[in-house]
Design an enzyme around this catalytic site. Structure first.
Site, PDB file in Angstrom:
ATOM      1  N   CYS A  22       0.829  -1.207   0.000  1.00  0.00           N
ATOM      2  CA  CYS A  22       0.000   0.000   0.000  1.00  0.00           C
ATOM      3  C   CYS A  22       0.865   1.260   0.000  1.00  0.00           C
ATOM      4  O   CYS A  22       1.541   1.564   0.986  1.00  0.00           O
ATOM      5  CB  CYS A  22      -0.929  -0.063   1.210  1.00  0.00           C
ATOM      6  SG  CYS A  22      -1.629   1.502   1.739  1.00  0.00           S
TER       7      CYS A  22
ATOM      8  N   CYS B 257       0.136   3.920   2.659  1.00  0.00           N
ATOM      9  CA  CYS B 257       0.572   3.438   3.986  1.00  0.00           C
ATOM     10  C   CYS B 257       2.051   3.739   4.191  1.00  0.00           C
ATOM     11  O   CYS B 257       2.466   4.205   5.255  1.00  0.00           O
ATOM     12  CB  CYS B 257       0.375   1.927   4.117  1.00  0.00           C
ATOM     13  SG  CYS B 257      -1.331   1.391   3.962  1.00  0.00           S
TER      14      CYS B 257
END
Ligand SMILES: [Zn+2]
Length: 142
Positions: A66, A69
């Site tokens: 991600c 993230c």
């Protein structure tokens, strides 16, 4: 007395109000109760921190693949460094801990949650920078 859960062995430590928790060591494993970094945690560690800690617990649900993230990780790290020992900061890898992702019905990451005394008091999806993160945590958890 404040109950602080050790991030290394999950033992519950009782810290007197007049003792600086930031310098506290775990009574069981003798490692520092706080080291200025978020703690990567599994189900057992997560449940101990959420259920037995007196301080609010801020959780970052993330995954290796991600991008947002990864972009947020240094901000989460910075805010953890600033706000410990008044809060505990945890990171949950949703790939490694699918049980936790399922329990909280995580549909997009990063998702941030704040828990107090075992209850989720706030939830937010999407990456935040350190200023937004800091003010959000203080707004929802005091
Ligand atoms: Zn310990």
């Amino acid at each position: 007395m404040t109950h602080i859960v050790c991030p290394h062995c999950n033992a519950v430590n009782r810290i007197p109000a007049d003792k600086p928790a930031a310098q506290g060591k775990c009574g069981r494993c003798h490692q520092p109760l706080f080291d200025g970094h978020p703690t990567s945690t599994s189900v057992a560690g997560f449940d101990a921190q959420i259920g037995k800690s007196d301080i609010p617990v801020v959780v970052d649900f993330w995954a290796e693949w991600c991008g947002p993230c990864k972009a947020m990780a240094p901000y989460f790290e910075q805010v953890a460094h600033e706000l410990e020992p008044n809060y505990r900061f945890l990171k949950v890898d949703t790939e490694a801990e699918p049980e936790l992702a399922a329990r909280y019905n995580i549909r997009s990451i990063p998702t941030l949650m704040v828990f107090r005394k075992g209850e989720m008091i706030a939830q937010q999806a999407g990456a935040m920078d350190s200023n937004s993160l800091r003010s959000w945590i203080k707004q929802v958890a005091g």
